[in-house]
Write an enzyme that holds these catalytic residues in place. Structure first.
Site, PDB file in Angstrom:
ATOM      1  N   GLY A 173      -8.287   6.588  -2.227  1.00 39.58           N
ATOM      2  CA  GLY A 173      -8.842   7.940  -2.337  1.00 39.58           C
ATOM      3  C   GLY A 173      -7.935   8.969  -1.685  1.00 39.58           C
ATOM      4  N   THR A 222      -6.088  -0.276   4.158  1.00 44.03           N
ATOM      5  CA  THR A 222      -7.450  -0.648   3.750  1.00 44.03           C
ATOM      6  C   THR A 222      -7.607  -2.146   3.947  1.00 44.03           C
ATOM      7  OG1 THR A 222      -8.991  -1.039   1.914  1.00 44.03           O
ATOM      8  CG2 THR A 222      -6.711  -0.730   1.287  1.00 44.03           C
ATOM      9  N   ILE A 223      -8.734  -2.541   4.468  1.00 50.51           N
ATOM     10  CA  ILE A 223      -8.951  -3.985   4.613  1.00 50.51           C
ATOM     11  C   ILE A 223      -8.977  -4.655   3.242  1.00 50.51           C
ATOM     12  CG2 ILE A 223     -10.215  -3.795   6.797  1.00 50.51           C
ATOM     13  CD1 ILE A 223     -12.788  -4.487   5.155  1.00 50.51           C
ATOM     14  N   ASP A 224      -9.285  -3.886   2.188  1.00 51.76           N
ATOM     15  CA  ASP A 224      -9.439  -4.481   0.854  1.00 51.76           C
ATOM     16  C   ASP A 224      -8.113  -4.960   0.254  1.00 51.76           C
ATOM     17  OD1 ASP A 224     -12.043  -3.715   1.202  1.00 51.76           O
ATOM     18  OD2 ASP A 224     -11.878  -1.938  -0.062  1.00 51.76           O
TER      19      ASP A 224
HETATM   20  O1  F6P Z   1     -12.713   0.363   1.407  1.00 51.17           O
HETATM   21  C1  F6P Z   1     -13.096  -0.520   2.393  1.00 51.17           C
HETATM   22  C2  F6P Z   1     -14.507  -0.848   2.299  1.00 51.17           C
HETATM   23  O2  F6P Z   1     -14.665  -1.537   3.467  1.00 51.17           O
HETATM   24  C3  F6P Z   1     -15.048  -1.643   1.116  1.00 51.17           C
HETATM   25  O3  F6P Z   1     -14.672  -2.964   1.100  1.00 51.17           O
HETATM   26  C4  F6P Z   1     -16.538  -1.412   1.247  1.00 51.17           C
HETATM   27  O4  F6P Z   1     -17.237  -1.600   0.057  1.00 51.17           O
HETATM   28  C5  F6P Z   1     -16.568   0.001   1.653  1.00 51.17           C
HETATM   29  O5  F6P Z   1     -15.377   0.257   2.365  1.00 51.17           O
HETATM   30  C6  F6P Z   1     -17.756   0.414   2.482  1.00 51.17           C
HETATM   31  O6  F6P Z   1     -17.490   1.659   3.019  1.00 51.17           O
HETATM   32  P1  F6P Z   1     -18.527   2.623   3.708  1.00 51.17           P
HETATM   33  O7  F6P Z   1     -19.638   1.813   4.263  1.00 51.17           O
HETATM   34  O8  F6P Z   1     -17.720   3.323   4.746  1.00 51.17           O
HETATM   35  O9  F6P Z   1     -18.987   3.533   2.627  1.00 51.17           O
END
Ligand code: F6P
Length: 366
Positions: A116, A137-139
């Site tokens: 983003g 990002t952890i993802d």
């Molecule tokens: O982008 C990282 C992440 O941890 C995703 O894996 C998860 O779905 C999301 O963020 C949740 O983010 P938040 O709770 O901050 O909206």
């Protein structure tokens, strides 16, 4: 007259992850100590800049010396969704950010962020601003880099949780399901399944067939094993089904709930007790592991070197283990999911973990 060092604006955007402070520290130390630059920290991501300059502070070396191991981000962050979504709002924000950059006499921005924030940064580059990106990002789902800041620590945390669940499941003869983050990418789930020796890994990229998963667990039980361990990515779904969503307290739709659904399916199919654990934000908080401290420091060093060279409009990254760069011009909103040729898929299956592919012959465990 000696040429003054650059004035850099620095922000962290999107969901937090372990290693953000290590990256901030790396930028400030290298910028100031190597090049005499001044770094200005912008609070709460790029949107902080578009809302005026009250949220901007000078970051001297003394402010960051102690933050290498600290979780979160001293600059704060914002994951409320992009304010650039509609065209008119984007134009307004971009104009406000440009005005703030001029007012603060910033020569360039360094944006530590996920998809983003980097997509917003791309629009700033198009609008003529000097920007360098650092991926986090952890993802681990950003294009242009094989690894993002935060992923390695998240996998440490998920793996520890998986192993603990595995031994509890064995003790009680229960099937334990661990639901991990990752949105529509299964990198965390896949790595966790390999590192914990789970029986099954359910990934968003490969819809699963319950029969395959249950067949695999039954085969393991026949060899005398007790319990079972399934790692489910939050975006995973069964064949013919859809990803599972829930509502946050503020009403927004969030991925989550597949673990509980799988537990119910396993119980119905096998008559064996099944429990689901959702790890949630535990995966994002706390101190970064050494790998993330090193990655964040390397990305920071690289980004500052690019700024010094005037090589803007790029995101740093890592490819084949070496520092690399991607131009903002080449990025889209597309995320890096697991592709069918990923060798990690071969590894996990070769070691007896099912991905729930329909009608695959299950490798016998033990
Ligand atoms: O982008 C990282 C992440 O941890 C995703 O894996 C998860 O779905 C999301 O963020 C949740 O983010 P938040 O709770 O901050 O909206």
């Amino acid at each position: 007259m000696a040429k003054r060092g650059l004035r850099l604006g620095l922000c962290t955007g999107g969901g937090d992850c372990p290693g953000l402070n290590a990256a901030i520290r790396g930028v400030v130390l290298h910028a100031e100590l190597s090049y005499g630059m001044e770094v200005y920290g912008i609070r709460d991501g790029l949107t902080g800049l578009s809302q005026g300059s009250s949220g901007v502070e000078r970051l001297p070396v003394a402010r960051v010396e102690e933050i290498l191991t600290r979780g979160g981000t001293i600059l704060g962050t914002n994951s409320q969704g992009s304010p650039f979504r509609d065209k008119a709002a984007a134009q307004r924000h971009i104009a406000a950010i440009k005005a703030a950059v001029a007012r603060l006499k910033l020569d360039a921005l360094i944006v530590i962020g996920g998809d983003g924030s980097q997509f917003m940064a791309k629009q700033l580059v198009t609008a003529g601003l000097a920007v360098i990106g650092i991926p986090k990002t952890i993802d681990n789902d950003l294009v242009g880099t094989e690894q993002t800041i935060g992923f390695a620590t998240a996998v440490d945390i998920t793996t520890e949780a998986a192993c603990r669940l595995g031994s509890s499941g064995e003790a009680h003869n229960r099937v334990m399901i661990l639901e991990v983050m990752g949105r529509d990418a299964g990198h965390i789930a896949l790595a966790t399944a390999i590192a914990s020796g789970a029986h099954a890994a359910l990934l968003p990229e490969l819809p699963f067939a319950l029969d395959t998963v249950v067949g695999h667990l039954r085969a393991a039980q026949k060899t005398g094993q007790r319990g079972g361990l399934i790692i489910a990515a939050e975006g995973a779904h069964a064949f013919g089904g859809d990803p599972v969503f829930r509502r946050s307290v503020s009403g927004s739709l969030l991925l989550g709930g597949i673990g509980a659904q799988v537990a119910a399916m396993v119980y119905e199919a096998m008559g064996i007790e099944a429990r689901s654990t959702v790890l949630g934000h535990v995966q994002r908080g706390g101190t970064p592991n050494p790998a993330d401290r090193i990655l964040a420091s390397s990305f920071a060093r690289h980004a500052v070197d690019l700024a010094q060279q005037g090589a803007f409009g790029r995101i740093v990254g890592i490819r084949r283990g070496r520092a690399s760069e991607t131009s903002y011009a080449s990025i889209t909103e597309k995320r890096r999911t697991i592709d069918a040729a990923d060798p990690m898929l071969q590894t996990v299956e070769a070691l007896g973990t099912t991905l729930g592919r329909p009608s695959t012959s299950n490798k016998r465990r033990r």
